[in-house]
Design an enzyme around this catalytic site. Structure first.
Site, PDB file in Angstrom:
ATOM      1  N   ASP A 216      32.488 -10.842  32.462  1.00 19.00           N
ATOM      2  CA  ASP A 216      33.811 -10.817  33.093  1.00 19.00           C
ATOM      3  C   ASP A 216      34.683  -9.897  32.251  1.00 19.00           C
ATOM      4  OD1 ASP A 216      36.406 -11.191  33.881  1.00 19.00           O
ATOM      5  OD2 ASP A 216      36.221 -13.356  34.161  1.00 19.00           O
TER       6      ASP A 216
ATOM      7  N   LYS B 198      42.462  -6.288  37.116  1.00 19.20           N
ATOM      8  CA  LYS B 198      43.616  -6.026  36.253  1.00 19.20           C
ATOM      9  C   LYS B 198      43.864  -4.511  36.049  1.00 19.20           C
ATOM     10  CE  LYS B 198      44.560 -10.424  34.194  1.00 19.20           C
ATOM     11  NZ  LYS B 198      43.598 -11.469  33.883  1.00 19.20           N
TER      12      LYS B 198
ATOM     13  N   PHE C 156      38.098 -18.071  31.048  1.00 18.37           N
ATOM     14  CA  PHE C 156      38.933 -17.978  32.248  1.00 18.37           C
ATOM     15  C   PHE C 156      38.315 -16.964  33.201  1.00 18.37           C
ATOM     16  CE2 PHE C 156      42.375 -16.381  34.900  1.00 18.37           C
ATOM     17  CZ  PHE C 156      42.910 -17.583  35.362  1.00 18.37           C
TER      18      PHE C 156
HETATM   19  C1  PLP Z   1      43.043 -12.484  34.870  1.00 20.89           C
HETATM   20  C2  PLP Z   1      41.603 -12.816  34.763  1.00 20.89           C
HETATM   21  C3  PLP Z   1      40.864 -13.224  35.887  1.00 20.89           C
HETATM   22  C4  PLP Z   1      41.511 -13.476  37.227  1.00 20.89           C
HETATM   23  O1  PLP Z   1      42.018 -12.310  37.803  1.00 20.89           O
HETATM   24  P1  PLP Z   1      43.023 -12.447  39.050  1.00 20.89           P
HETATM   25  O2  PLP Z   1      43.271 -11.034  39.450  1.00 20.89           O
HETATM   26  O3  PLP Z   1      44.226 -13.180  38.570  1.00 20.89           O
HETATM   27  O4  PLP Z   1      42.300 -13.205  40.094  1.00 20.89           O
HETATM   28  C5  PLP Z   1      39.517 -13.438  35.736  1.00 20.89           C
HETATM   29  N1  PLP Z   1      38.903 -13.274  34.554  1.00 20.89           N
HETATM   30  C6  PLP Z   1      39.582 -12.874  33.448  1.00 20.89           C
HETATM   31  C7  PLP Z   1      38.836 -12.678  32.167  1.00 20.89           C
HETATM   32  C8  PLP Z   1      40.948 -12.648  33.513  1.00 20.89           C
HETATM   33  O5  PLP Z   1      41.624 -12.302  32.411  1.00 20.89           O
END
Ligand code: PLP
Length: 410
Positions: A225, A254, A140
């Protein structure tokens, strides 16, 4: 001041686009790891706003930073720079592999910047045919069209095509699968050191090391990420430290703002050089309010006491979940790192992780799911041990109810 009118959960459905289905209660107040709803009912927060509330709710250091900055300067745009942004960037550079920082407002934007930078860098150094990006199934990376297409969950791109081209998906924790798609046309491989939304799946050390080697062999950049795993979540400031493997680009969001929207892309001087003036940007990126709060969060999180506290709480959470699994038989596995843990449901509850979330909320504790089969926990990194215990007790109560209902129905 205008009188605030009373609103209810029912009003949500009347005015909101129906892409969310929030819980029946509306929280109105939070302090530390406790939250209260409109009826003043109290909840223990083991969800942390999806791994965002790193310091819990309304931490004094964050409140102080936000209040002080709110009386100085709110916004300039990137036509000017500002002191909080520079200070935050200095601290991130000092604390990580990175030499350069780009600020934005979310995880998706941090990844969007990372993917664009990787393509631009490859185009600058090798030519435009080196543009392919490889990610992993179940990954994700956000919800913009580019990031959601790079992500590995086809259900999230359904109906949004045509999606950007040049993207490949390999199997996570499977180097042979990556070997099949990586080539000299690959500009970047992107991975979460531990898949979050995909079900709390840590990378094996051999896999992460192997991905780094394959990237080096093919002159591809490695992007971590760390939107979910970063900011102390695993007991390290960033999870890559636990593996001893450095990326070329890292995305953070986050927990970085602890609840204030902010994202960052970290990279090396050499790679950063491809984002010359005018190539990329954001109106709000590096906003002084966001950066002042993030600076306060980073100062609190990046300390030996807090980070070792995460490891200690990991043991407490893991032991608690394992005891619940053993007692109730509801879970087949407990896994994760630091304070990002998952409990995968046992066969009789396949596809029903959400039933445990709902029962937990009824019992007074907020938890998350990751997919259909994993109950996810991402409490504040500084959650008091007594709150963690009480949260686990309430979770156990909820789990017992779900199990009792299932055996009554059988
Ligand atoms: C939550 C998340 C995102 C997206 O972040 P947003 O602030 O919702 O755009 C991207 N990568 C990972 C691994 C995430 O957990």
């Amino acid at each position: 001041m205008t009188q605030m009118q009373t609103v209810t959960r029912q009003d949500f459905d009347a005015v909101m686009v129906p892409n969310y289905n929030p819980a029946a209660v509306i929280p109105v107040r939070g302090q530390g790891s406790r939250v209260w709803d409109q009826d003043n009912r109290e909840y223990i927060d083991l969800a942390g706003g999806i791994a965002v509330s790193a310091l819990g709710h309304c931490h004094p250091a964050m409140v102080q930073a936000l209040q002080a900055q709110s009386e100085r300067l709110w916004h300039l745009s990137n036509v000017m720079t500002n002191e909080p942004a520079i200070r935050l960037a200095q601290k991130l550079v000092a604390a990580t592999f990175a030499d350069r920082v780009y600020f934005c407002n979310s995880g998706a934007e941090a990844n969007e910047a990372a993917f664009k930078l990787a393509r631009r860098y490859a185009s600058d150094h090798f030519g435009p045919e080196k543009h392919e990006i490889i990610s992993f199934q179940q990954a994700f990376h956000g919800r913009t069209l580019f990031t959601v297409s790079v992500g590995g969950q086809p259900k999230y791109t359904e109906g949004f095509g045509p999606v950007p081209g040049g993207l490949h998906h390999a199997l996570y924790n499977d180097l042979d699968s990556l070997r099949e798609v990586i080539s000299d046309r690959t500009c970047a491989v992107v991975m979460e050191p531990m898949q979050g939304e995909g079900g709390i799946v840590p990378a094996t050390p051999e896999f992460i090391r192997g991905v780094r080697e394959l990237c080096d062999q093919h002159n591809a950049l490695l992007i971590f990420d760390e939107v979910q795993t970063g900011m102390g979540r695993t007991g390290h400031l960033y999870a890559y430290e636990a593996y001893g493997v450095k990326p070329d680009i890292l995305s953070s969001a986050k927990g970085l703002g602890g609840g204030f929207p902010v994202g960052a892309m970290l990279t090396t001087e050499k790679v950063a050089a491809s984002f010359v003036v005018g190539t990329h940007g954001s109106t709000y990126g590096g906003n002084p309010l966001a950066c002042a709060v993030a600076e306060a969060v980073l100062e609190q999180v990046n300390t030996p006491t807090l980070l070792s506290g995460v490891q200690a709480r990991n043991k407490q959470l893991r032991a608690g979940l394992e005891a619940i699994a053993a007692e109730t038989g509801a879970f087949r596995e407990v896994r994760g790192m630091g304070l990002l843990m998952g409990a995968e449901v046992a066969e009789p509850f396949a596809g029903q992780a959400r039933a445990f979330l709902n029962a937990a909320l009824d019992a007074g504790v907020m938890v998350l799911v990751a997919g259909l089969n994993v109950v996810r926990f991402a409490p504040a990194l500084n959650i008091p041990e007594a709150d963690l215990d009480l949260g686990l007790q309430r979770f156990a109560e909820g789990v017992r109810k779900v199990v009792a209902q299932a055996s009554a129905a059988a």
